[in-house]
Design a protein around this motif. Structure first.
Motif, PDB file in Angstrom:
ATOM      1  N   LEU A 184     -67.657 135.743  23.823  1.00  0.00           N
ATOM      2  CA  LEU A 184     -67.418 134.349  24.174  1.00  0.00           C
ATOM      3  C   LEU A 184     -68.715 133.551  24.129  1.00  0.00           C
ATOM      4  O   LEU A 184     -68.760 132.456  23.557  1.00  0.00           O
ATOM      5  CB  LEU A 184     -66.794 134.279  25.577  1.00  0.00           C
ATOM      6  CG  LEU A 184     -66.337 132.907  25.982  1.00  0.00           C
ATOM      7  CD1 LEU A 184     -65.038 133.011  26.731  1.00  0.00           C
ATOM      8  CD2 LEU A 184     -67.381 132.221  26.826  1.00  0.00           C
ATOM      9  N   PHE A 185     -69.784 134.104  24.690  1.00  0.00           N
ATOM     10  CA  PHE A 185     -71.056 133.373  24.681  1.00  0.00           C
ATOM     11  C   PHE A 185     -71.661 133.291  23.291  1.00  0.00           C
ATOM     12  O   PHE A 185     -72.330 132.310  22.970  1.00  0.00           O
ATOM     13  CB  PHE A 185     -72.040 133.961  25.701  1.00  0.00           C
ATOM     14  CG  PHE A 185     -71.732 133.509  27.086  1.00  0.00           C
ATOM     15  CD1 PHE A 185     -71.965 132.201  27.474  1.00  0.00           C
ATOM     16  CD2 PHE A 185     -71.154 134.368  27.994  1.00  0.00           C
ATOM     17  CE1 PHE A 185     -71.649 131.756  28.737  1.00  0.00           C
ATOM     18  CE2 PHE A 185     -70.828 133.937  29.267  1.00  0.00           C
ATOM     19  CZ  PHE A 185     -71.079 132.631  29.646  1.00  0.00           C
ATOM     20  N   PRO A 200     -79.824 130.467  38.515  1.00  0.00           N
ATOM     21  CA  PRO A 200     -78.940 129.320  38.751  1.00  0.00           C
ATOM     22  C   PRO A 200     -77.462 129.651  38.960  1.00  0.00           C
ATOM     23  O   PRO A 200     -76.805 129.008  39.773  1.00  0.00           O
ATOM     24  CB  PRO A 200     -79.122 128.455  37.506  1.00  0.00           C
ATOM     25  CG  PRO A 200     -80.441 128.834  36.957  1.00  0.00           C
ATOM     26  CD  PRO A 200     -80.607 130.287  37.280  1.00  0.00           C
ATOM     27  N   VAL A 201     -76.933 130.632  38.223  1.00  0.00           N
ATOM     28  CA  VAL A 201     -75.501 130.938  38.309  1.00  0.00           C
ATOM     29  C   VAL A 201     -75.312 132.453  38.382  1.00  0.00           C
ATOM     30  O   VAL A 201     -75.966 133.198  37.646  1.00  0.00           O
ATOM     31  CB  VAL A 201     -74.720 130.368  37.094  1.00  0.00           C
ATOM     32  CG1 VAL A 201     -73.240 130.708  37.181  1.00  0.00           C
ATOM     33  CG2 VAL A 201     -74.916 128.863  36.971  1.00  0.00           C
ATOM     34  N   TYR A 202     -74.422 132.871  39.260  1.00  0.00           N
ATOM     35  CA  TYR A 202     -74.016 134.276  39.366  1.00  0.00           C
ATOM     36  C   TYR A 202     -72.504 134.312  39.218  1.00  0.00           C
ATOM     37  O   TYR A 202     -71.787 133.732  40.033  1.00  0.00           O
ATOM     38  CB  TYR A 202     -74.461 134.847  40.708  1.00  0.00           C
ATOM     39  CG  TYR A 202     -73.904 136.210  41.084  1.00  0.00           C
ATOM     40  CD1 TYR A 202     -73.553 137.172  40.150  1.00  0.00           C
ATOM     41  CD2 TYR A 202     -73.743 136.545  42.423  1.00  0.00           C
ATOM     42  CE1 TYR A 202     -73.059 138.407  40.521  1.00  0.00           C
ATOM     43  CE2 TYR A 202     -73.256 137.787  42.810  1.00  0.00           C
ATOM     44  CZ  TYR A 202     -72.919 138.711  41.854  1.00  0.00           C
ATOM     45  OH  TYR A 202     -72.427 139.940  42.226  1.00  0.00           O
ATOM     46  N   LEU A 203     -72.033 134.949  38.162  1.00  0.00           N
ATOM     47  CA  LEU A 203     -70.596 135.075  37.913  1.00  0.00           C
ATOM     48  C   LEU A 203     -70.159 136.476  38.326  1.00  0.00           C
ATOM     49  O   LEU A 203     -70.624 137.471  37.767  1.00  0.00           O
ATOM     50  CB  LEU A 203     -70.284 134.853  36.431  1.00  0.00           C
ATOM     51  CG  LEU A 203     -68.830 135.066  36.008  1.00  0.00           C
ATOM     52  CD1 LEU A 203     -67.903 134.057  36.692  1.00  0.00           C
ATOM     53  CD2 LEU A 203     -68.700 134.983  34.494  1.00  0.00           C
ATOM     54  N   GLY A 245     -73.052 125.551  31.342  1.00  0.00           N
ATOM     55  CA  GLY A 245     -72.262 124.516  30.699  1.00  0.00           C
ATOM     56  C   GLY A 245     -71.161 125.010  29.782  1.00  0.00           C
ATOM     57  O   GLY A 245     -70.974 124.464  28.700  1.00  0.00           O
ATOM     58  N   VAL A 246     -70.444 126.037  30.197  1.00  0.00           N
ATOM     59  CA  VAL A 246     -69.349 126.584  29.411  1.00  0.00           C
ATOM     60  C   VAL A 246     -68.120 126.685  30.307  1.00  0.00           C
ATOM     61  O   VAL A 246     -68.233 126.987  31.497  1.00  0.00           O
ATOM     62  CB  VAL A 246     -69.707 128.000  28.875  1.00  0.00           C
ATOM     63  CG1 VAL A 246     -68.514 128.703  28.273  1.00  0.00           C
ATOM     64  CG2 VAL A 246     -70.831 127.908  27.859  1.00  0.00           C
ATOM     65  N   VAL A 284     -83.721 133.225  33.306  1.00  0.00           N
ATOM     66  CA  VAL A 284     -82.342 133.703  33.247  1.00  0.00           C
ATOM     67  C   VAL A 284     -81.438 132.592  33.768  1.00  0.00           C
ATOM     68  O   VAL A 284     -81.656 132.068  34.863  1.00  0.00           O
ATOM     69  CB  VAL A 284     -82.154 135.002  34.074  1.00  0.00           C
ATOM     70  CG1 VAL A 284     -80.692 135.400  34.157  1.00  0.00           C
ATOM     71  CG2 VAL A 284     -82.982 136.130  33.476  1.00  0.00           C
ATOM     72  N   LEU A 285     -80.426 132.214  32.988  1.00  0.00           N
ATOM     73  CA  LEU A 285     -79.537 131.120  33.369  1.00  0.00           C
ATOM     74  C   LEU A 285     -78.388 131.594  34.252  1.00  0.00           C
ATOM     75  O   LEU A 285     -77.886 130.845  35.087  1.00  0.00           O
ATOM     76  CB  LEU A 285     -78.963 130.448  32.122  1.00  0.00           C
ATOM     77  CG  LEU A 285     -79.971 129.962  31.086  1.00  0.00           C
ATOM     78  CD1 LEU A 285     -79.247 129.310  29.923  1.00  0.00           C
ATOM     79  CD2 LEU A 285     -80.970 129.024  31.707  1.00  0.00           C
ATOM     80  N   MET A 286     -77.961 132.843  34.018  1.00  0.00           N
ATOM     81  CA  MET A 286     -76.812 133.365  34.758  1.00  0.00           C
ATOM     82  C   MET A 286     -76.855 134.887  34.728  1.00  0.00           C
ATOM     83  O   MET A 286     -77.281 135.475  33.736  1.00  0.00           O
ATOM     84  CB  MET A 286     -75.502 132.881  34.121  1.00  0.00           C
ATOM     85  CG  MET A 286     -74.249 133.383  34.811  1.00  0.00           C
ATOM     86  SD  MET A 286     -72.726 132.756  34.041  1.00  0.00           S
ATOM     87  CE  MET A 286     -72.637 133.812  32.588  1.00  0.00           C
TER      88      MET A 286
END
Length: 153
Positions: A16-17, A98-101, A140-141, A67-69
């Motif tokens: 996906l990325f 910034p983001v942890y999924l 931003g996805v 690292v963005l996520m």
């Protein structure tokens, strides 16, 4: 040890990325120096960063700067709740990622932690599999998570 469905989820996110953000790469099983996590090191199921971001770093444990996520997919072991829901949340927030999924296979839902301040993520909305999941800046996805229903246990 990750099982086949765990790996399938990471591969799905990687593909996906590659489509949505070809400027970035989801680095699987990325070791990061995260001071607040256990012995100061965390192995993320995936770390989203610019393509070739880690190439200049030496050793098994990389600096989380840039690292963005990070992505974690829960495993079916006795330590997953403490590790993925408590320790890594704190460690990644304190490292300023910034983001942890978090893809939680026990409840078939995704939690998006974002806006780290003072060592704590300020936002943590959860979404059931099948939802549209917006990953905030700098990622931003928007993820269409319908496919995750096929990976449910």
């Amino acid at each position: 040890m990750p099982d086949q469905r765990h790996r399938a989820i990471v591969v799905w996110l990687t593909r996906l990325f590659m489509q949505e953000r070809p400027d970035l790469a989801l680095y699987p099983e990325q070791g990061l120096r995260v001071g607040a996590y256990r012995k100061g090191h965390a192995c993320a199921d995936g770390a989203l960063a610019p393509f070739d971001h880690f190439i200049a770093q030496e050793g098994d444990w990389a600096d989380p700067e840039g690292v963005l996520m990070v992505v974690e997919v829960t495993s079916h072991d006795r330590d997953t709740d403490r590790r993925d829901w408590v320790d890594k949340v704190r460690g990644y927030a304190e490292a300023g990622i910034p983001v942890y999924l978090l893809v939680d296979r026990d409840i078939d839902a995704l939690t998006v932690y974002s806006d780290p301040r003072n060592g704590t993520y300020q936002q943590s909305p959860a979404y059931p599999y099948g939802s549209g999941v917006e990953l905030p800046a700098p990622v931003g996805v928007t993820l269409d998570t319908e496919k995750l229903k096929h990976y449910a246990d």
